[in-house]
Design an enzyme around this catalytic site. Structure first.
Site, PDB file in Angstrom:
ATOM      1  N   GLY A 316      -5.845  -6.679   2.235  1.00  0.00           N
ATOM      2  CA  GLY A 316      -5.745  -5.420   2.870  1.00  0.00           C
ATOM      3  C   GLY A 316      -5.740  -5.495   4.450  1.00  0.00           C
ATOM      4  N   TRP A 319      -2.798  -7.297   5.664  1.00  0.00           N
ATOM      5  CA  TRP A 319      -1.514  -6.346   5.582  1.00  0.00           C
ATOM      6  C   TRP A 319      -1.351  -5.902   6.990  1.00  0.00           C
ATOM      7  CZ3 TRP A 319      -1.238  -1.306   6.603  1.00  0.00           C
ATOM      8  CH2 TRP A 319      -0.071  -0.313   6.272  1.00  0.00           C
ATOM      9  N   HIS A 320      -2.349  -5.360   7.556  1.00  0.00           N
ATOM     10  CA  HIS A 320      -2.395  -4.545   8.723  1.00  0.00           C
ATOM     11  C   HIS A 320      -1.741  -5.729   9.929  1.00  0.00           C
ATOM     12  CE1 HIS A 320      -5.012  -2.137   6.988  1.00  0.00           C
ATOM     13  NE2 HIS A 320      -4.694  -1.298   8.021  1.00  0.00           N
ATOM     14  N   GLY A 321      -1.475  -6.776   9.602  1.00  0.00           N
ATOM     15  CA  GLY A 321      -1.033  -7.792  11.051  1.00  0.00           C
ATOM     16  C   GLY A 321      -1.341  -9.153  10.735  1.00  0.00           C
ATOM     17  N   PHE A 483       2.348  -2.211  12.235  1.00  0.00           N
ATOM     18  CA  PHE A 483       2.065  -2.803  11.036  1.00  0.00           C
ATOM     19  C   PHE A 483       3.337  -2.534   9.985  1.00  0.00           C
ATOM     20  CE2 PHE A 483      -2.273  -1.049  12.204  1.00  0.00           C
ATOM     21  CZ  PHE A 483      -2.298  -2.023  12.978  1.00  0.00           C
TER      22      PHE A 483
END
Lengths: 483, 440
Positions: A316, A319-321, A483
């Site tokens: 997770g 996923w943001h970067g 993102f």
């Protein structure tokens, strides 16, 4: 096209008018065209990406729905197509750099190829929506028969760039209802949009200056200053993303559509698990349904469960970067969730009285502790790299020592009188904290269900005036756009 | 989950469900025909968004009528080169300057650099607005005391020069002679999004109505919409004034609540926030120092100009030419003698442009100047300037600057039109000068 731009101020009312003037059968095509115009106004070529993925997913998922014995194969292919696309656009550069760094540690010099790939806006969001659709059909839910409706599900302009991540079973049925125009749509939609703009323009954008200064020059600030700056980021990211979500929900509401909520007073969470039920809800529930549960969830041994939690949160974070500090932030959240489970079990085993655990004092202390734990995570999230994050966290840890000889006049933020947001922090941060409590209290009183006419109209007029005056000529992009 | 949803949805003051219930209740109540007008009013009032928009319009209208929060045009939020120049120009209690300079840094740099050498001391550039050297040279050449004011600003375009002429160089502040140094960048800079995008424009546009030139100033539909919204909605049009007023009030409160602060310098703040007020200048932030051999070293700025001249935008050229024509017309109407100086640039810089662009610029400026009764001095064509006179590919260093100012002063002192305008020559020369352009 940004929500807080003049382009959108023209675009949204135009689409709104056309939508309600046209017969129902033309509304989905209209919104589809509008959504592609919205997306391609940034970089037209990437319209092909979202269109290509839409076509691929539409047909691949038909195979999942029809297949009797090869469902698993087809869902695997569909998920792989989506993840490979996401991987190429979002993680290829990071992967090559990581390999290079790894080889460098082994003493091998390798010059990685430079990939000229620009991250397409919103790719992380619509890819997650596609995966959700594929998995749900695999689990037995019906396929979408109408291609325009499916295409609109992925590209719907209010949620296209930064969510909320929609569920097709909630969204697509709304498209089939031949709704009639209601003034309530404007009442609700406009209020959400105004509130969202206020959160973004008045609060988040102002706090961003403090955050930028603090995170780019942590050496210039004391430990207490850095705590204030970290609080500032906690509220900046909340109001930035919540502002975006409000505008997205308000824009959708103008067409009579509901999209999921994303926040529920997250800084009133009494523990980290509670925080993830209140923060970026559409992502956390996606992670739960399509990563944590497929990994085994909690229906397994304690340690396997902890492993699942840790993996889910670490991914997770990624996923943001594509960066180590996001990975570290995810891992930190995973560890916190594991620690919270251990702590809860330990309290249970120790037989700590329920009366104590349910007391207001314990709750208040839990909220404060959770907020600070979350804030330390935000340092990992916001810092440009792990070295800066480490430096900041080390300095934050010195705060208790500093507080022993503390006087408010020593604060560096007070010496910066321009922009005025710096000295105002000592007033604004407590006010923002209190605002959470006040909104929560109003929720409990069910104030929002039937607010007085004068209050609601007064708030809208005041917001229009304030936003008109304080609208900047150029506002920073929403944080979650990256993102 | 439902509990979460109900709580979070409550961010909206009127959820659809509640509003729908009310609407339903009204519909079911049954309305007698006699009450229809009352019912319509009620229905309209029930539309909270509509009422809010109407109220906002009303507030905006009354706000405009009362002109609440409107600041004086010269009440600036912070000081940039432009703000400093305007401030000093308006606050100068001395008799009006007889000779004003306008132009970009091509004119600004020689004027400041030469004075630093001449006075042999560092000069605070944004706060130095006259030319001691030119005044002294003209005194020697003509015997007259000719006061000067330097309105040349970094990045000043002909559109800005026009606004200076139109809004500021008038009435008691009107000069006799206006010396305008122009270079190809002023007309051919493709990095300029629009005339309204310069720092000088932000300040100068406060001093008058730019409506008559808005097609040129805001050619893009978004800029135009922004401008028109400002005209319709007073709080939006005056948002800078209102925001400044508010910030000052908050600052006063903060200063009372948290006294004893020692505010950090602009330079220190800039290191923390490089994008915040990027053009602000403080005292002694930018100095012209007496030159040394080292300070005259050539700096290569070819990369910057390669970008500026790449893919020339003819719209920009035509627009800026129109502003120059407007400037010349305005000056003529006000009885100001204009001297256009085609500033010298290096061959390196000139070679970045196509022959077509270069010739169009040169001929365009010359023809326009002469046709509007201005005096035209071609320094580029004078062949007086060599590479060693320049600090970079366009700016003269103080040595080259001195050569330039000597040449300009000599030409001004010799020119009948200029002498007449400055009151040095005979009276009938003045009308002759204003009616016909001359090349020197």
């Amino acid at each position: 096209m940004l929500f807080n731009s003049l382009q959108y101020l023209v675009f949204l009312p135009t689409v709104f008018l056309l939508f309600w003037l046209l017969p129902h059968r033309f509304r989905v095509p209209l919104l589809l065209v509008a959504s592609y115009v919205f997306y391609m106004s940034w970089r037209p070529i990437y319209g092909l990406l979202i269109a290509g993925l839409t076509v691929a997913n539409f047909f691949l998922v038909q195979f999942i729905g029809r297949s009797k014995d090869r469902k698993k194969l087809w869902v695997g292919i569909t998920v792989a197509v989506n993840l490979i696309t996401l991987g190429i656009f979002k993680y290829a550069g990071f992967g090559l750099t990581t390999v290079k760094d790894g080889l460098g540690l082994a003493g091998i010099s390798w010059r990685e190829p430079h990939l000229h790939i620009l991250l397409p806006l919103g790719i992380s969001f619509f890819v997650f929506e596609f995966i959700h659709y594929a998995v749900e059909v695999y689990r037995g839910k019906p396929v979408v028969k109408s291609f325009p409706q499916f295409a609109l599900f992925a590209s719907f302009f209010p949620t296209q760039i930064a969510g909320p991540i929609k569920r097709y079973m909630d969204f697509i049925p709304q498209l089939s209802i031949p709704a009639k125009f209601k003034w309530e749509y404007i009442d609700e939609g406009m209020q959400l949009i105004l509130m969202g703009l206020a959160k973004k323009v008045l609060i988040a954008d102002n706090l961003s200056m403090v955050v930028q200064a603090g995170f780019s020059h942590p050496d210039n600030f004391s430990a207490v200053d850095l705590w204030l700056i970290t609080y500032a980021f906690a509220f900046q990211i909340f109001f930035d993303f919540a502002g975006y979500t409000d505008i997205a929900r308000g824009s959708a509401m103008l067409f009579g559509y509901k999209v999921p909520i994303n926040f529920n007073l997250p800084y009133l969470a009494a523990n980290v698990s509670d925080f993830w039920h209140r923060w970026h809800i559409s992502l956390s529930t996606w992670l739960r349904d399509y990563l944590y549960i497929p990994l085994g969830g909690s229906r397994c041994s304690k340690w396997l469960n902890y492993k699942n939690l840790f993996i889910t949160m670490t991914l997770g974070g990624m996923w943001h970067g594509a960066a180590m500090h996001f990975l570290a932030w995810g891992a930190y959240q995973g560890l916190l969730l594991v620690a919270h489970k251990e702590y809860s079990q330990a309290l249970e085993k120790a037989g700590v009285a329920a009366k104590l655990l349910n007391s207001k004092v314990y709750h208040a202390v839990s909220v404060i502790v959770t907020f600070h734990i979350v804030c330390i995570g935000w340092v990992l999230f916001r810092a440009d790299d792990l070295a800066i994050a480490g430096k900041m966290i080390a300095k934050l840890a010195q705060a208790p020592v500093e507080l022993m000889h503390f006087s408010i006049s020593q604060l560096s933020v007070l010496q910066i009188r321009d922009p005025i947001i710096f000295p105002s922090l000592v007033l604004i941060i407590p006010a923002l904290m209190v605002s959470h409590v006040v909104v929560n209290w109003l929720n409990d009183k069910k104030f929002y269900l039937s607010p007085p006419w004068a209050v609601q109209v007064g708030v809208m007029v005041a917001l229009m005036c304030v936003l008109t005056i304080f609208s900047p000529d150029s506002s920073p992009k929403f944080i979650y756009f990256q993102f | 989950m439902d509990a979460v949803k109900s709580q979070a949805d409550s961010n909206v003051l009127v959820p659809g469900a509640a509003a729908n219930q009310k609407a339903g209740a009204t519909a079911q109540s049954g309305v007698a025909p006699a009450d229809q007008s009352q019912s319509l009013a009620r229905k309209l009032l029930a539309n909270r968004a509509l009422v809010s928009m109407l109220l906002f319009l009303a507030v905006s209208f009354f706000w405009a009528a009362a002109e609440l929060g409107k600041l004086s045009p010269a009440d600036f939020a912070f000081r940039t080169w432009t703000a400093c120049a305007i401030d000093e120009f308006l606050s100068n209690a001395e008799p009006r300057p007889k000779l004003d300079f306008i132009g970009s840094s091509l004119m600004l740099v020689p004027l400041g650099g030469v004075d630093a050498d001449y006075l042999n001391r560092a000069i605070d550039a944004p706060h130095h607005h006259h030319s001691v050297y030119v005044e002294s040279t003209l005194k020697k050449l003509t015997g007259a005391d000719i006061s000067t004011f330097n309105f040349a600003l970094p990045g000043e375009m002909p559109s800005d020069a026009y606004l200076i002429t139109k809004f500021l160089l008038k009435g008691e502040k009107k000069p006799d002679v206006l010396v305008y140094g122009v270079g190809p960048r002023d007309f051919l800079d493709n990095l300029l999004p629009s005339p309204g995008a310069t720092d000088p424009y932000q300040y100068l546009s406060r001093f008058g109505d730019v409506q008559s030139r808005i097609d040129q100033i805001a050619p893009d539909w978004q800029q135009r919409l922004n401008y028109e919204l400002g005209r319709v909605f007073y709080p939006y049009g005056k948002k800078n004034d209102l925001a400044l007023d508010f910030t000052r009030s908050v600052t006063a409160v903060i200063d009372r609540l948290l006294p004893g602060a020692k505010p950090i310098s602009i330079a220190a703040r800039r290191s923390l926030l490089p994008d915040y007020k990027p053009f602000e200048v403080g005292k002694n932030d930018c100095l012209f120092r007496p030159s040394t051999a080292d300070s005259r070293r050539f700096t290569d700025n070819i990369g910057e100009y390669r970008k500026r001249y790449k893919e020339l935008k003819w719209d920009t050229y035509l627009s800026q030419m129109r502003f120059m024509a407007d400037l010349l017309n305005t000056a003529r109407e006000q009885g100001v003698q204009v001297v256009i100086v085609a500033m010298p640039i290096t061959e390196i810089n000139r070679n970045l442009m196509s022959d077509l662009a270069w010739e169009t610029y040169r001929k365009g400026v010359k023809v326009l100047a002469l046709s509007k009764g201005a005096t035209y001095i071609d320094m580029q064509g004078s062949n007086q300037f060599k590479l060693e006179d320049f600090g970079d590919t366009v700016h003269l260093h103080s040595g080259g600057g001195r050569k330039l100012l000597d040449l300009i002063c000599a030409k001004l002192a010799d020119n009948i039109s200029v002498r007449s305008a400055l009151g040095i020559g005979r009276g009938k020369e003045r009308s002759l000068a204003l009616s016909k352009g001359s090349q020197i």
